[in-house]
Design a protein around this motif. Structure first.
Motif, mmCIF file in Angstrom:
data_model
loop_
_atom_site.group_PDB
_atom_site.id
_atom_site.type_symbol
_atom_site.label_atom_id
_atom_site.label_comp_id
_atom_site.label_asym_id
_atom_site.label_seq_id
_atom_site.Cartn_x
_atom_site.Cartn_y
_atom_site.Cartn_z
ATOM 1 N N ALA A 25 0.836 -1.207 0.000
ATOM 2 C CA ALA A 25 0.000 0.000 0.000
ATOM 3 C C ALA A 25 0.869 1.256 0.000
ATOM 4 O O ALA A 25 0.528 2.254 -0.648
ATOM 5 C CB ALA A 25 -0.937 -0.004 1.195
ATOM 6 N N CYS A 26 1.983 1.208 0.726
ATOM 7 C CA CYS A 26 2.906 2.355 0.738
ATOM 8 C C CYS A 26 3.477 2.621 -0.651
ATOM 9 O O CYS A 26 3.859 3.756 -0.967
ATOM 10 C CB CYS A 26 4.041 2.120 1.736
ATOM 11 S SG CYS A 26 3.514 2.063 3.465
ATOM 12 N N ALA A 27 3.561 1.566 -1.461
ATOM 13 C CA ALA A 27 4.051 1.692 -2.836
ATOM 14 C C ALA A 27 2.893 1.872 -3.825
ATOM 15 O O ALA A 27 3.077 1.684 -5.030
ATOM 16 C CB ALA A 27 4.864 0.457 -3.201
ATOM 17 N N SER A 28 1.721 2.250 -3.294
ATOM 18 C CA SER A 28 0.519 2.489 -4.106
ATOM 19 C C SER A 28 0.043 1.234 -4.818
ATOM 20 O O SER A 28 -0.512 1.291 -5.921
ATOM 21 C CB SER A 28 0.777 3.608 -5.119
ATOM 22 O OG SER A 28 1.126 4.817 -4.471
ATOM 23 N N GLU A 29 0.246 0.076 -4.174
ATOM 24 C CA GLU A 29 -0.235 -1.192 -4.710
ATOM 25 C C GLU A 29 -1.264 -1.776 -3.742
ATOM 26 O O GLU A 29 -0.938 -2.488 -2.802
ATOM 27 C CB GLU A 29 0.931 -2.168 -4.889
ATOM 28 C CG GLU A 29 2.016 -1.673 -5.839
ATOM 29 C CD GLU A 29 3.219 -2.600 -5.878
ATOM 30 O OE1 GLU A 29 3.125 -3.709 -5.309
ATOM 31 O OE2 GLU A 29 4.251 -2.199 -6.443
ATOM 32 N N GLY A 30 -2.525 -1.452 -3.949
ATOM 33 C CA GLY A 30 -3.576 -1.978 -3.106
ATOM 34 C C GLY A 30 -3.725 -1.207 -1.804
ATOM 35 O O GLY A 30 -3.240 -0.085 -1.652
ATOM 36 N N ARG A 31 -4.380 -1.838 -0.839
ATOM 37 C CA ARG A 31 -4.673 -1.203 0.439
ATOM 38 C C ARG A 31 -4.192 -2.093 1.581
ATOM 39 O O ARG A 31 -4.005 -3.306 1.410
ATOM 40 C CB ARG A 31 -6.169 -0.926 0.598
ATOM 41 C CG ARG A 31 -7.075 -2.122 0.405
ATOM 42 C CD ARG A 31 -8.385 -1.959 1.143
ATOM 43 N NE ARG A 31 -8.196 -2.111 2.585
ATOM 44 C CZ ARG A 31 -9.122 -1.853 3.500
ATOM 45 N NH1 ARG A 31 -10.311 -1.435 3.130
ATOM 46 N NH2 ARG A 31 -8.887 -2.020 4.793
ATOM 47 N N PRO A 32 -3.996 -1.511 2.761
ATOM 48 C CA PRO A 32 -3.613 -2.337 3.905
ATOM 49 C C PRO A 32 -4.724 -3.317 4.266
ATOM 50 O O PRO A 32 -5.885 -3.135 3.885
ATOM 51 C CB PRO A 32 -3.411 -1.307 5.035
ATOM 52 C CG PRO A 32 -3.312 0.015 4.365
ATOM 53 C CD PRO A 32 -4.102 -0.086 3.100
ATOM 54 N N ALA A 33 -4.366 -4.346 5.023
ATOM 55 C CA ALA A 33 -5.376 -5.301 5.479
ATOM 56 C C ALA A 33 -6.457 -4.583 6.277
ATOM 57 O O ALA A 33 -7.652 -4.825 6.093
ATOM 58 C CB ALA A 33 -4.719 -6.394 6.323
ATOM 59 N N ALA A 34 -6.053 -3.711 7.191
ATOM 60 C CA ALA A 34 -6.984 -2.884 7.972
ATOM 61 C C ALA A 34 -6.465 -1.455 7.915
ATOM 62 O O ALA A 34 -5.365 -1.171 8.395
ATOM 63 C CB ALA A 34 -7.058 -3.362 9.414
ATOM 64 N N ASP A 35 -7.216 -0.584 7.297
ATOM 65 C CA ASP A 35 -6.746 0.801 7.168
ATOM 66 C C ASP A 35 -7.164 1.631 8.386
ATOM 67 O O ASP A 35 -7.660 1.096 9.388
ATOM 68 C CB ASP A 35 -7.225 1.432 5.863
ATOM 69 C CG ASP A 35 -8.744 1.518 5.740
ATOM 70 O OD1 ASP A 35 -9.444 1.356 6.769
ATOM 71 O OD2 ASP A 35 -9.237 1.751 4.619
ATOM 72 N N GLY A 36 -6.963 2.938 8.295
ATOM 73 C CA GLY A 36 -7.301 3.804 9.413
ATOM 74 C C GLY A 36 -8.788 3.845 9.709
ATOM 75 O O GLY A 36 -9.193 3.916 10.879
ATOM 76 N N VAL A 37 -9.602 3.795 8.680
ATOM 77 C CA VAL A 37 -11.053 3.797 8.895
ATOM 78 C C VAL A 37 -11.482 2.542 9.646
ATOM 79 O O VAL A 37 -12.329 2.597 10.546
ATOM 80 C CB VAL A 37 -11.800 3.930 7.554
ATOM 81 C CG1 VAL A 37 -13.307 3.757 7.759
ATOM 82 C CG2 VAL A 37 -11.506 5.278 6.905
ATOM 83 N N ASP A 38 -10.888 1.415 9.306
ATOM 84 C CA ASP A 38 -11.171 0.191 10.061
ATOM 85 C C ASP A 38 -10.808 0.374 11.529
ATOM 86 O O ASP A 38 -11.532 -0.073 12.426
ATOM 87 C CB ASP A 38 -10.379 -0.985 9.484
ATOM 88 C CG ASP A 38 -10.855 -1.408 8.112
ATOM 89 O OD1 ASP A 38 -12.081 -1.502 7.919
ATOM 90 O OD2 ASP A 38 -10.005 -1.655 7.241
ATOM 91 N N GLY A 39 -9.680 1.046 11.785
ATOM 92 C CA GLY A 39 -9.270 1.295 13.160
ATOM 93 C C GLY A 39 -10.224 2.204 13.900
ATOM 94 O O GLY A 39 -10.522 1.987 15.090
ATOM 95 N N VAL A 40 -10.716 3.231 13.224
ATOM 96 C CA VAL A 40 -11.695 4.131 13.834
ATOM 97 C C VAL A 40 -12.963 3.365 14.197
ATOM 98 O O VAL A 40 -13.510 3.507 15.303
ATOM 99 C CB VAL A 40 -12.033 5.299 12.879
ATOM 100 C CG1 VAL A 40 -13.250 6.081 13.391
ATOM 101 C CG2 VAL A 40 -10.842 6.236 12.725
ATOM 102 N N LYS A 41 -13.435 2.546 13.289
ATOM 103 C CA LYS A 41 -14.713 1.872 13.510
ATOM 104 C C LYS A 41 -14.628 0.810 14.596
ATOM 105 O O LYS A 41 -15.562 0.641 15.385
ATOM 106 C CB LYS A 41 -15.226 1.311 12.185
ATOM 107 C CG LYS A 41 -15.657 2.417 11.233
ATOM 108 C CD LYS A 41 -16.344 1.917 9.991
ATOM 109 C CE LYS A 41 -16.902 3.072 9.179
ATOM 110 N NZ LYS A 41 -17.651 2.622 7.982
#
Length: 330
Positions: free
Chosen positions: A289-305
């Protein structure tokens, strides 16, 4: 990718250092407020430098992994984001939902990757469970039961059982994981909760056991039980639908273990799953994801929720009232 460890923690030493290196990452620095611990931790784990200042820990690194006590996550993450670093942060992201939302928004404005280290959704067992649900093998989901009552080992107790100011208690420590896992499986966010909590022998000024019931937008009901004091309960998750049920045992863990059984009119079937390292998968997806390839397993929104659900469980247990979950507008 060059990493800085923000926190000379047990989870880093037991799980994350190996996972970062397995992804091809290099750990350049580790931060501890104690200079002796910073130096010894770095030496013990082959890290270039042990430091005591956050700015120094971020020099020359691309990403940071934050595993300090919960009250430190907000200032450390915001400093890293401001410095243009990608951030993988332990759960819960912050002490309250508003602070977690501010972290996510800051990362989006800065254009850096921000993720939550929710390990369970990376387990092969849970991926198999979700695949069965998504494929319709259970039909319409009626209910979920999560049993995640364990005995917290002595080396992990400390602030978790006696320091509310640091975010101690079983709700921020385990309920938040169960919230993420249920969201991952059902693809929807809980609406409201009722709950109870107690101190059953370990908690000092914080709860060490909690039970809650959540309502889902689809009409499904969720029941969860978390504890630090149940040495022999075993863990697992059950998902029950109109066509079948998943009964999984020993899967609420940091190791790729446990059994996943699918029961239906056709009988009982053991579902196979990959036994890859949970944290290996999490770090690999984060790095991509840091290399703009896909998304993390759990992103920040997942953490908020997941934090929002845990916060509502805590409030409901404290007040004895049904609490509508506030996701902070995210």
């Amino acid at each position: 990718m060059r990493w800085g460890l923000i926190g000379a923690s047990t989870i880093a030493s037991e799980h994350m250092i190996g996972a970062i290196r397995a992804s091809g990452g290099h750990i350049a620095t580790v931060l501890s407020s104690n200079p002796d611990r910073a130096a010894s931790y770095a030496a013990d784990h082959g890290i270039d430098a042990g430091v005591t200042e956050l700015d120094t820990a971020m020099e020359g690194v691309d990403a940071v992994y934050i595993s300090t006590t919960n009250e430190k996550h907000l200032p450390q993450a915001m400093a890293a984001i401001a410095a243009g670093k990608h951030v993988l942060c332990e759960k819960p992201l912050a002490m309250n939902v508003a602070d977690a939302v501010s972290m996510v928004q800051a990362a989006a404005s800065k254009g850096v990757t921000f993720a939550t280290n929710h390990h369970l959704r990376n387990a092969g067992s849970h991926l198999a469970i979700r695949d069965a649900i998504t494929a319709g093998r259970l039909g319409d989901i009626l209910s979920v039961r999560v049993f995640h009552a364990v005995h917290l080992p002595p080396h992990l107790q400390g602030w978790r059982i006696d320091n509310p100011g640091a975010g101690g208690g079983v709700i921020p420590d385990i309920t938040v994981h169960d919230a993420d896992t249920v969201r991952f499986h059902l693809g929807e966010d809980p609406v409201d909760v009722v709950a109870m909590k107690s101190a059953s022998g370990m908690g000092q000024g914080v709860e060490d056991s909690a039970m809650s019931i959540w309502s889902m937008p689809s009409g499904a009901m969720v029941q969860t039980h978390e504890s630090f004091t149940h040495a022999h309960a075993g863990t697992g998750i059950e998902v029950h639908g109109t066509k079948g049920s998943i009964v999984a045992r020993g899967v609420m863990t940091q190791a790729p273990t446990g059994t996943v059984m699918l029961r239906s009119n056709a009988g009982e079937e053991a579902l196979s799953y990959s036994t890859h390292g949970l944290y290996d998968r999490a770090v690999s997806l984060f790095a991509k994801a840091c290399a703009s390839e896909g998304r993390p397993a759990a992103d920040g929104v997942d953490g908020v929720k997941s934090l929002a659900v845990a916060a509502a469980v805590s409030e409901a247990a404290e007040t004895g009232q049904r609490v509508t979950i506030d996701y902070g507008g995210i």
